[in-house]
Design an enzyme around this catalytic site. Structure first.
Site, PDB file in Angstrom:
ATOM      1  N   TRP A 114     -41.988  -3.081  50.081  1.00 25.78           N
ATOM      2  CA  TRP A 114     -41.182  -2.759  51.272  1.00 25.78           C
ATOM      3  C   TRP A 114     -40.871  -1.262  51.304  1.00 25.78           C
ATOM      4  O   TRP A 114     -40.816  -0.650  52.369  1.00 25.78           O
ATOM      5  CB  TRP A 114     -39.870  -3.555  51.218  1.00 25.78           C
ATOM      6  N   HIS A 115     -40.680  -0.671  50.105  1.00 22.95           N
ATOM      7  CA  HIS A 115     -40.313   0.740  50.046  1.00 22.95           C
ATOM      8  C   HIS A 115     -41.462   1.669  50.420  1.00 22.95           C
ATOM      9  O   HIS A 115     -41.233   2.816  50.788  1.00 22.95           O
ATOM     10  CB  HIS A 115     -39.798   1.105  48.651  1.00 22.95           C
ATOM     11  N   GLY A 116     -42.670   1.206  50.285  1.00 20.89           N
ATOM     12  CA  GLY A 116     -43.777   2.069  50.678  1.00 20.89           C
ATOM     13  C   GLY A 116     -45.104   1.475  50.276  1.00 20.89           C
ATOM     14  O   GLY A 116     -45.190   0.680  49.334  1.00 20.89           O
TER      15      GLY A 116
ATOM     16  N   PHE B 173     -38.918   4.837  54.558  1.00 20.89           N
ATOM     17  CA  PHE B 173     -39.188   3.418  54.348  1.00 20.89           C
ATOM     18  C   PHE B 173     -38.987   2.639  55.630  1.00 20.89           C
ATOM     19  O   PHE B 173     -39.156   1.501  55.733  1.00 20.89           O
ATOM     20  CB  PHE B 173     -38.282   2.858  53.243  1.00 20.89           C
TER      21      PHE B 173
END
Lengths: 466, 345
Positions: free
Chosen positions: A325-327, A466
């Site tokens: 989800w963060h990248g 993000f």
């Protein structure tokens, strides 16, 4: 238009004036908030306003259809539309190029060249936040929660509310929609408390996070081989507090702005580096995301039910997807896996029901802190070779420092401030808010000047990406 | 919710306005442009005697038979601190005339211009004003913009951009005037000079712009040469002079250090010295390759502290010396040059 930009300095007072003018008119209030939110969002790229509107319309329609449908299979199919459209947006804008990159070398061995499949679309700011927020709405409805919003305008404000639109906290419908249905709770006390929170957040961002980054962190991470082991260690500590102050600063500003407008947003950070284990860390760090992942992913996978192995697998899958989800990069996936392992280990260790001696508590806090710090290394490096460089740098055991005294001073201050008990901060806030308005204004004006002097250039908030 | 709640924001605004007004009064009487009082009347205060390109009448200028020398520079040739008779474009014009050369120096220089601004200016006004020679004396502003571009990972920002570029870049923002307004304020200038520049010394700074810096500088110089030739002018290059050299490195005075970090928060002192050395070497090489006259100001005046009021700006003695060095080189060059013969006929 970030919160620390000159534009926002003019934008928010304008919104406040208009909002005050129409405050007692329900529709007027909602229109001002919606227009302000879309202007705020489209200031990055006006084209992406369409994406936000699309996401809003799809989930509004899906929500109404789910609520009016009794048949479970049909409800599931309707929910799939919401999930597909939201995850589809994420897949196209955030993950598509990443998976093409992964596929190119593999299929290249068969003589196929897929590099033409790359797209040049920019990642819309905050897409991960508002897609998760709207998904939670439709999933809640599917699960039978009474959160249906029939008013499109009000629903659009829920999705686009500018204080938390681009970097959270991720707000649930049941937390926010009821607040939109009644007159917002704006009092003198709450307004000034919100303003103080905004300035506290700006201080965290500009005077701590950005300063740590520009004094040392960015330089050291750009070329780890040029620095001693000592510098590498302290730059990593620096990043640990940079990301905390950056993100919790943003959350403070968001919560403060919302409070000035009469709304309550959930707490997103609660002194996470005082956690004694990974499980506790995730109840204190980015709380709105970790609870989202728990409620909508971990529990959907089966949660704590099932075999010993199944529960651990659920944990690992949740954290892997949390990392992703963060990248869209391997190091984020590794970071998620690392925290998955920490959570599994924390879950496997026996719970200490009794209050542990202070020394033991401190030892656990210190241990957990350093495990988290190591995780931030995976998070910060641009790629895995840099991670290896960094680890090799630690292995050199070299002393000497190129970092300035000011960097160490800022680092020490922020570390100390992290352990100051919350009640002390509250006492100070109460004392300050009891001062007259002109006195408070002197303090804020001075802080604004300080922020201006401390800004070398205007870096955006880390979590915007993000 | 009512408007009395907003009074704290009004108070904050009032305090900031009072500070800004005080600083603007101070700045205005020291010769700077201000937001509230507008442009300082430079003609009364005394800046270059030679008109700016925009002020010249192209009809009379291009037909008056004089030698026209275009000086493409920045704040080095447009000094708010000195009377108009004392800065080098004016002194140079006088020296040339005393030597029997009917010359007009077109001072196409303004504080904050970098080479790309010089090129844009030359491309815009050069075809009308038709200078015979285009002389470039310029480096520190370009080092500033390149540092921002290469060392911050961001594109050039407003602090090192010409107004036209700033406007172009800010069309996409919601309130393009907001950033401009803050950056133009006297308070902002004071904070950048007094706080940011001091903080910059605490950063981990770069010791060079790297090979990309060299490549980009060379590209810009060659672009300027091409632009000069496009308008039918003969380009002249100058090496860049500074008050302190590598030998002075451990002992740069505080005033010079503060000055450097006020305008560039990315390069170390070592980085400045190295970059100036590299770029001067590039200028010499290009001049040799392109067979262009090179005025070696670095060789003539660098390291003479008495010629500089900071790292790059000249004292009256400095301006006089720069004018003299340029004049001597020009005399040699001009007397061999068919352009001059044509002008003198």
């Amino acid at each position: 238009m970030a919160f620390n930009s000159p534009e926002f300095l003019f934008f928010f007072p304008c919104v406040l004036v208009l909002y005050t003018l129409v405050f007692h008119r329900d529709r007027g209030r909602e229109v001002v908030l919606l227009v302000a939110s879309y202007l705020f969002y489209m200031s990055w790229n006006w084209k992406y306003g369409g994406l936000l509107a699309l996401s809003t319309l799809v989930d509004y329609t899906v929500g109404r259809l789910i609520a009016s449908e009794q048949r479970n299979q049909v409800r599931k199919a309707i929910l799939a539309i919401s999930l597909t459209s939201n995850l589809g947006l994420l897949a196209v804008f955030k993950y598509y190029n990443f998976f093409v990159d992964l596929a190119v070398p593999t299929v290249g061995q068969f003589g196929w060249n897929l590099s033409w499949m790359h797209h040049e679309l920019l990642l819309p700011v905050g897409i991960s936040f508002y897609t998760f927020q709207t998904m939670s709405y439709t999933i809640d409805l599917y699960r039978g929660e009474k959160v249906l919003e029939k008013d499109l305008l009000r629903f659009a404000v829920f999705v686009a509310f500018f204080p938390q639109l681009v970097a959270g906290p991720i707000v649930r419908a049941k937390q926010f929609l009821p607040q939109l249905c009644k007159l917002p709770n704006v009092t003198d006390e709450r307004f000034h408390d919100g303003l103080l929170l905004v300035f506290r957040g700006l201080f965290k961002k500009v005077a701590i996070a950005d300063l740590l980054a520009t004094l040392a962190v960015d330089k050291v991470f750009s070329d780890p081989s040029a620095y001693s082991s000592w510098d590498l260690l302290f730059a990593l500590y620096g990043y640990t507090f940079q990301i905390y102050n950056d993100f919790s600063g943003y959350s403070d500003i968001a919560i403060g702005l919302a409070r000035m407008l009469g709304f309550d947003l959930p707490l997103n950070f609660n002194r996470p580096y005082l956690s004694q284990n990974a499980r506790e860390f995730w109840t204190r760090w980015h709380i709105s995301l970790s609870t989202w992942l728990r409620d909508y992913l971990y529990i959907s996978l089966g949660g704590n039910r099932g075999s010993w192995l199944r529960v651990r697998l659920n944990l690992m899958v949740t954290m892997l997807l949390g990392g992703l989800w963060h990248g869209a990069a391997l190091h984020f996936i590794f970071w998620g896996a690392y925290h998955g392992v920490l959570l599994i280990l924390a879950r496997s260790s026996p719970r200490d029901e009794n209050q542990a001696p202070t020394l033991v508590t401190r030892f656990r806090q210190l241990g957990c802190f350093h495990l988290v710090v190591l995780g931030w290394l995976l998070f910060r490096v641009p790629d895995m070779p840099t991670f290896v460089d960094y680890i090799q740098g630690f292995g050199r055991f070299s002393a000497g420092t190129q970092l300035s005294g000011l960097f160490y001073a800022v680092l020490a201050c922020t570390a100390v401030s992290h352990v100051v008990p919350t009640r002390h901060i509250q006492l100070w806030s109460q004392w300050f808010l009891a001062r007259s308005v002109p006195v408070q204004a002197v303090f804020y004006a001075t802080l604004l000047l300080l922020f201006c002097g401390l800004t070398f250039e205007a870096p955006s908030f880390i979590y915007f990406q993000f | 919710m009512n408007f009395t709640l907003l009074r704290i924001l009004v108070w904050i605004g009032v305090y900031l306005l009072v500070i800004e007004t005080g600083l603007e009064v101070r700045a205005y009487y020291r010769g700077f442009d201000t937001l509230l009082f507008g442009n300082f009347r430079r003609a009364e205060f005394g800046t270059t005697t030679t008109e700016k390109a925009s002020d010249l009448n192209p009809v009379t200028l291009s037909s008056d038979g004089r030698l026209r020398l275009w000086i493409a520079s920045s704040s080095h040739a447009e000094d708010s601190y000195l009377s108009r008779e004392r800065i080098f474009p004016t002194v140079l014009e006088k020296l040339l005339r005393d030597a029997g050369i009917q010359a007009t120096v077109i001072n196409a220089s303004h504080a904050g211009m970098d080479i790309e601004d010089n090129i844009a200016d030359l491309t815009l006004r050069g075809p009308v004003l038709k200078p015979h020679y285009v002389m470039l004396y310029q480096m520190s502003t370009t080092i500033g913009s390149l540092s921002k571009e290469l060392l911050s990972g961001k594109s050039r920002n407003a602090g090192t951009q010409s107004a036209s570029k700033r406007d172009t870049l800010r069309k996409d923002t919601l309130m393009p005037w907001a950033g401009w307004l803050i950056e133009q304020s006297a308070t902002y200038a004071q904070l950048k000079g007094q706080v940011t520049s001091r903080l910059a010394t605490q950063r981990v700074l770069s010791d060079s712009l790297g090979s990309r810096g060299d490549t980009e500088f060379e590209r810009r110089i060659r672009s300027l040469i091409a632009a000069a030739r496009m308008v039918g002018s003969v380009p002249i290059l100058c090496t860049f002079a500074t008050s302190h050299l590598r030998r002075d490195l451990p002992h740069f005075p505080d005033s010079v250090v503060t000055f450097l970090f006020k305008y560039n928060v990315y390069l170390s002192l070592e980085g400045w010295v190295t970059t100036v050395e590299h770029f001067n070497a590039i200028l010499r090489r290009i001049a040799a390759e392109e067979k262009i006259t090179l005025i070696d100001l670095e060789h003539e005046i660098s390291g003479h502290h008495e010629y500089f009021r900071d790292y790059v700006h000249f004292t009256p003695e400095g301006h006089a010396t720069v004018a003299r060095v340029i004049h001597q080189t020009l005399l040699v060059s001009v007397t061999r040059d068919p352009i001059q013969k044509m002008v003198m006929q």
